[in-house]
Scaffold this motif. Structure first.
Motif, mmCIF file in Angstrom:
data_model
loop_
_atom_site.group_PDB
_atom_site.id
_atom_site.type_symbol
_atom_site.label_atom_id
_atom_site.label_comp_id
_atom_site.label_asym_id
_atom_site.label_seq_id
_atom_site.Cartn_x
_atom_site.Cartn_y
_atom_site.Cartn_z
ATOM 1 N N ALA A 112 103.343 40.479 82.345
ATOM 2 C CA ALA A 112 103.020 39.101 81.212
ATOM 3 C C ALA A 112 104.186 38.093 81.390
ATOM 4 C CB ALA A 112 102.962 39.871 79.795
ATOM 5 N N ILE A 113 105.419 38.597 81.697
ATOM 6 C CA ILE A 113 106.681 37.475 81.615
ATOM 7 C C ILE A 113 106.146 36.150 82.190
ATOM 8 C CG2 ILE A 113 108.707 37.075 82.772
ATOM 9 C CD1 ILE A 113 109.456 39.972 81.913
ATOM 10 N N SER A 114 105.520 36.337 83.342
ATOM 11 C CA SER A 114 105.122 35.045 84.113
ATOM 12 C C SER A 114 104.296 34.061 83.573
ATOM 13 C CB SER A 114 104.983 35.278 85.469
ATOM 14 O OG SER A 114 103.643 35.891 85.560
ATOM 15 N N MET A 115 103.198 34.887 82.507
ATOM 16 C CA MET A 115 102.200 34.172 81.903
ATOM 17 C C MET A 115 102.972 33.582 80.560
ATOM 18 S SD MET A 115 98.852 36.286 82.684
ATOM 19 C CE MET A 115 99.701 37.513 82.646
ATOM 20 N N GLU A 116 103.778 34.258 79.879
ATOM 21 C CA GLU A 116 104.282 34.203 78.578
ATOM 22 C C GLU A 116 105.405 32.603 78.758
ATOM 23 O OE1 GLU A 116 106.717 37.600 77.445
ATOM 24 O OE2 GLU A 116 104.867 38.627 76.775
ATOM 25 N N VAL A 117 105.876 32.433 79.940
ATOM 26 C CA VAL A 117 106.897 31.354 80.028
ATOM 27 C C VAL A 117 105.931 30.124 79.847
ATOM 28 C CG1 VAL A 117 108.848 32.259 81.023
ATOM 29 C CG2 VAL A 117 106.701 31.428 82.474
ATOM 30 N N SER A 118 104.776 30.172 80.172
ATOM 31 C CA SER A 118 103.863 28.891 79.978
ATOM 32 C C SER A 118 102.940 29.002 78.738
ATOM 33 C CB SER A 118 103.046 28.941 81.336
ATOM 34 O OG SER A 118 102.343 29.639 81.599
ATOM 35 N N TYR A 119 103.459 29.892 77.923
ATOM 36 C CA TYR A 119 102.675 30.114 76.568
ATOM 37 C C TYR A 119 101.085 30.227 76.690
ATOM 38 C CZ TYR A 119 107.161 27.858 75.639
ATOM 39 O OH TYR A 119 108.428 27.325 75.679
ATOM 40 N N LYS A 120 100.834 31.262 77.644
ATOM 41 C CA LYS A 120 99.298 31.524 77.627
ATOM 42 C C LYS A 120 99.114 32.471 76.269
ATOM 43 C CE LYS A 120 97.657 30.176 81.437
ATOM 44 N NZ LYS A 120 98.796 29.584 82.102
ATOM 45 N N LYS A 121 97.703 32.323 75.846
ATOM 46 C CA LYS A 121 97.568 33.013 74.779
ATOM 47 C C LYS A 121 97.670 34.654 74.868
ATOM 48 C CE LYS A 121 94.257 30.475 72.022
ATOM 49 N NZ LYS A 121 92.982 29.772 72.477
ATOM 50 N N PRO A 122 97.999 35.220 74.084
ATOM 51 C CA PRO A 122 98.330 36.795 73.995
ATOM 52 C C PRO A 122 97.090 37.293 74.467
ATOM 53 C CG PRO A 122 99.328 36.067 71.997
ATOM 54 C CD PRO A 122 98.605 34.676 72.659
ATOM 55 N N SER A 123 95.846 37.106 74.061
ATOM 56 C CA SER A 123 94.820 37.738 74.400
ATOM 57 C C SER A 123 94.238 37.448 76.002
ATOM 58 C CB SER A 123 93.554 37.157 73.663
ATOM 59 O OG SER A 123 93.458 35.872 73.566
ATOM 60 N N ILE A 124 94.555 36.148 76.372
ATOM 61 C CA ILE A 124 94.491 36.007 77.410
ATOM 62 C C ILE A 124 95.463 36.657 78.750
ATOM 63 C CG2 ILE A 124 94.629 34.143 79.397
ATOM 64 C CD1 ILE A 124 93.448 31.895 77.372
ATOM 65 N N ILE A 125 96.514 36.715 78.162
ATOM 66 C CA ILE A 125 97.669 37.578 79.029
ATOM 67 C C ILE A 125 97.149 39.025 79.066
ATOM 68 C CG2 ILE A 125 99.911 38.563 78.887
ATOM 69 C CD1 ILE A 125 100.779 35.971 77.576
ATOM 70 N N ARG A 126 96.719 39.585 78.050
ATOM 71 C CA ARG A 126 96.312 40.877 77.954
ATOM 72 C C ARG A 126 95.120 41.402 79.161
ATOM 73 N NH1 ARG A 126 97.478 41.297 72.499
ATOM 74 N NH2 ARG A 126 95.430 40.651 71.864
ATOM 75 N N LYS A 127 94.078 40.461 79.099
ATOM 76 C CA LYS A 127 92.861 40.502 79.792
ATOM 77 C C LYS A 127 93.385 40.434 81.325
ATOM 78 C CE LYS A 127 88.298 38.798 80.434
ATOM 79 N NZ LYS A 127 88.537 38.569 81.881
ATOM 80 N N ARG A 128 94.342 39.657 81.523
ATOM 81 C CA ARG A 128 94.461 39.102 82.862
ATOM 82 C C ARG A 128 95.306 40.526 83.725
ATOM 83 N NH1 ARG A 128 94.020 36.928 87.837
ATOM 84 N NH2 ARG A 128 95.774 35.957 88.633
ATOM 85 N N VAL A 129 96.420 41.037 82.699
ATOM 86 C CA VAL A 129 97.098 42.037 83.207
ATOM 87 C C VAL A 129 96.228 43.202 83.345
ATOM 88 C CG1 VAL A 129 98.794 43.666 82.174
ATOM 89 C CG2 VAL A 129 99.291 41.327 81.997
ATOM 90 N N LYS A 130 95.426 43.471 82.765
ATOM 91 C CA LYS A 130 94.414 44.655 83.002
ATOM 92 C C LYS A 130 93.603 44.654 84.231
ATOM 93 C CE LYS A 130 93.303 47.028 78.549
ATOM 94 N NZ LYS A 130 93.402 46.124 77.481
ATOM 95 N N ASP A 131 93.006 43.138 84.292
ATOM 96 C CA ASP A 131 92.351 42.895 85.412
ATOM 97 C C ASP A 131 93.168 43.030 86.639
ATOM 98 O OD1 ASP A 131 89.971 41.753 85.460
ATOM 99 O OD2 ASP A 131 90.446 40.033 86.310
ATOM 100 N N LEU A 132 94.588 42.602 86.821
ATOM 101 C CA LEU A 132 95.230 42.783 87.869
ATOM 102 C C LEU A 132 95.491 44.341 88.270
ATOM 103 C CD1 LEU A 132 97.765 39.677 87.553
ATOM 104 C CD2 LEU A 132 96.136 40.254 89.501
ATOM 105 N N LEU A 133 96.048 44.898 87.173
ATOM 106 C CA LEU A 133 96.356 46.376 87.370
ATOM 107 C C LEU A 133 95.157 47.085 87.962
ATOM 108 C CD1 LEU A 133 98.459 47.406 84.080
ATOM 109 C CD2 LEU A 133 99.331 46.861 86.468
ATOM 110 N N ALA A 134 93.839 46.789 87.601
ATOM 111 C CA ALA A 134 92.853 47.360 88.207
ATOM 112 C C ALA A 134 92.724 47.073 89.776
ATOM 113 C CB ALA A 134 91.521 47.132 87.444
ATOM 114 N N GLN A 135 92.709 45.899 90.048
ATOM 115 C CA GLN A 135 92.787 45.477 91.391
ATOM 116 C C GLN A 135 93.680 46.006 92.203
ATOM 117 O OE1 GLN A 135 91.875 41.246 92.261
ATOM 118 N NE2 GLN A 135 91.695 41.054 90.037
#
Ligand SMILES: Nc1ncnc2c1ncn2[C@@H]1O[C@H](COP(=O)(O)OP(=O)(O)OP(=O)(O)O)[C@@H](O)[C@H]1O
Ligand SMILES: [Mg+2]
Lengths: 235, 295
Positions: A112-135
């Motif tokens: 999440a760190i790399s997304m937090e620094v550009s102030y992505k929404k927490p919900s978006i971050i959560r989704k993206r993290v799940k997505d990447l982990l699955a892949q």
């Protein structure tokens, strides 16, 4: 496969006669000139100590060059400071050879760190993290702190962090060093996918299984010098 | 919106990571606010007490003999060259006798054998009602003692002097505790934030690499100082307020404390103390950041 990206309309990375000297007298790079187009996938190979990591450090402005000019999308990066430099770095994802994971944080937090620094929404971050982990076959490691992961797992977390923020340029240093063939394949699929959606990708490796059959350009470094650039259309 | 969510999460992380020293800092800040405010409260109350006591302050200059009208004018002139005064009253021997007799009341007859002029004539000098004249009363009396024909000068010598030195001492204590407040808040806050920063070098390094802006890295630390300031000073002032009321309740009823009306700070003063503490804490975190978070 290798489409019009070989005829660069825009350059992403422009290096002209770049040298890097580590004090007192280690010549890590000597007069390296390369030009990588936007959307290109580019391999850097060479023996251990040839200067691959150093080259990536220069491109990501972790280290200043001793001599020469480096431009990223037309910006001489070592003259950038403060806010502009930060914005540029947000657009560059780097998977470090030494990972640079925060050992006491969970896998998800690290990515999440790399997304937090550009102030992505927490919900978006959560989704993206799940997505990447699955892949990357890491779904069950979502809440594991990274110091408890195996090296191969840590390597994939590093990669996930590098690409999470959908950067325009991804630098990967030895992405498959600790991985089996199947996982290596997965990692390369993910990188290819990023490349297809427009990201410029530079991979430093000595794992010949990932560049053996590629049609992308490959640069070989020897003792800090460009030994050869092969592959691609008309290079 | 996402900016503040991220920043606040970061602050929470910092606090969790170093909660031990954070708590210590909070305690120190509260305590130094409490100590400073405590002495300052006593000081301000002393000042208003001094004002009230000054109301009854009169210097009595006993004279060798009754001054004629001409001499009276001269004396008035001499007295007022030293300082402006509220009032100057001439009391003749006869007036003094009557007043004394009045004070004796039923026992007036003890005076029967005394001559009517056994009391010396005097001048009552009433200084201006402010603390400055209270502080100067000693000098003033020395000056009056040198006037021609003066026997002696009398005033509540003892207490005026003591009171004067007490307020003087208090003002020094207030200054000292104020300095303590400034030092502890700035340095303790700076110190804990430095601890946090040093304990998280790796993370801060990484944050820079992935493109965190200065604000992203710094604002959580600034907020941390701000939070310490808000909490610490509020706790300090609230504690003093509670203490103040407890003492008032405990010692209400007949007693020395009841002679004077003690009052707490006005809301404006309380807010100012809190405001200044917050400012100091923020300054503390800002200074550390400047030293240890060069980007
Ligand atoms: N910080 C440093 N200080 C001094 N010398 C360094 C530093 N970093 C790298 N070097 C030297 O620069 C040369 C190139 O190192 P680099 O890490 O770029 O090699 P590499 O190609 O990435 O090797 P590997 O495949 O083992 O990762 C090496 O000789 C190394 O010892
Ligand atoms: Mg390397």
């Amino acid at each position: 496969m290798n489409n019009n990206t070989a005829e660069p309309s825009e350059t992403m990375i422009e290096m002209i006669k770049v040298s890097k000297l580590y004090p007192p007298d280690v010549v890590a790079l000597k007069d390296v000139s390369i030009s990588v187009a936007v959307g290109e996938m580019f391999f850097i190979i060479g023996m251990s100590g040839a200067g691959k990591t150093t080259l990536l450090k220069l491109i990501s402005s972790m280290e200043p060059p001793t001599k020469g000019l480096i431009e990223i999308s037309g910006n001489p990066i070592h003259q950038l400071k403060g806010f502009k430099l930060a914005r540029l770095r947000q657009k560059i994802g780097v998977a470090y050879q030494d990972f640079k994971l925060l050992a006491d944080r969970t896998t998800a937090e690290n990515i999440a760190i790399s997304m937090e620094v550009s102030y992505k929404k927490p919900s978006i971050i959560r989704k993206r993290v799940k997505d990447l982990l699955a892949q990357l076959n890491l779904t069950d490691k979502h809440n594991t702190i990274t110091c408890e992961l195996s090296r191969g797992e840590q390597q994939r977390v590093t990669l996930a962090r590098a690409i999470a923020n959908s950067p325009t340029m991804i630098l990967v240093d030895e992405p498959t060093g600790n991985l089996d063939a199947t996982t290596t394949e997965k990692v390369m699929q993910l990188l290819t996918k990023c490349n297809k959606s427009g990201a410029t990708i530079v991979i430093a490796t000595h794992d010949d299984s990932i560049y053996r059959h590629t049609s992308h350009r490959i640069m070989e470094l020897r003792e800090g010098r460009t030994h050869a650039i092969v592959g691609g259309n008309g290079t | 919106m996402s900016f503040w969510v991220t920043v606040i999460r970061q602050v929470g992380r910092n606090l969790r990571q170093t909660w031990g020293s954070q708590l210590m800092t909070l305690l120190t800040v509260s305590l130094s606010v409490l100590i400073f405010a405590f002495f300052y409260l006593i000081y301000t109350n002393m000042l208003s007490l001094g004002d009230k006591l000054g109301d009854d302050l009169t210097l009595i200059v006993y004279l060798e003999e009754e001054p004629g009208p001409e001499l009276q004018q001269q004396l008035i002139k001499k007295i007022t060259t030293f300082d402006e005064v509220e009032d100057i009253r001439f009391i003749s021997s006869a007036m003094a006798y009557e007043r004394f007799a009045g004070q004796l009341g039923q026992n007036e007859d003890v005076l029967d054998d005394m001559p009517k002029d056994f009391l010396p004539p005097s001048i009552e000098v009433i200084p201006l009602k402010n603390l400055r004249s209270l502080n100067q009363v000693k000098l003033f009396s020395a000056y009056l003692a040198k006037l021609p024909g003066t026997l002696k000068v009398q005033y509540g010598q003892e207490w005026v002097e003591r009171f004067y030195y007490f307020t003087k001492l208090l003002s020094i204590v207030v200054l000292l505790s104020g300095t303590l407040l400034i030092l502890t808040t700035i340095f303790m806050v700076a110190y804990t934030i430095r601890l946090t920063i040093l304990g998280r070098q790796d993370e801060l390094e990484l944050l820079k690499l992935v493109g965190a802006t200065n604000n992203y890295i710094r604002i959580p630390f600034l907020l941390e100082g701000l939070l310490q300031g808000i909490l610490g000073s509020t706790i300090g002032i609230t504690a003093l307020y509670t203490l103040f009321h407890w003492i008032k309740l405990r010692f209400s009823g007949p007693g020395l404390l009841n002679l004077f009306e003690f009052s707490f700070f006005s809301p404006i003063v309380s807010m100012s103390i809190i405001g200044v503490s917050i400012l100091l804490c923020t300054l503390g975190s800002y200074s550390t950041m400047h030293k240890f978070l060069r980007i």
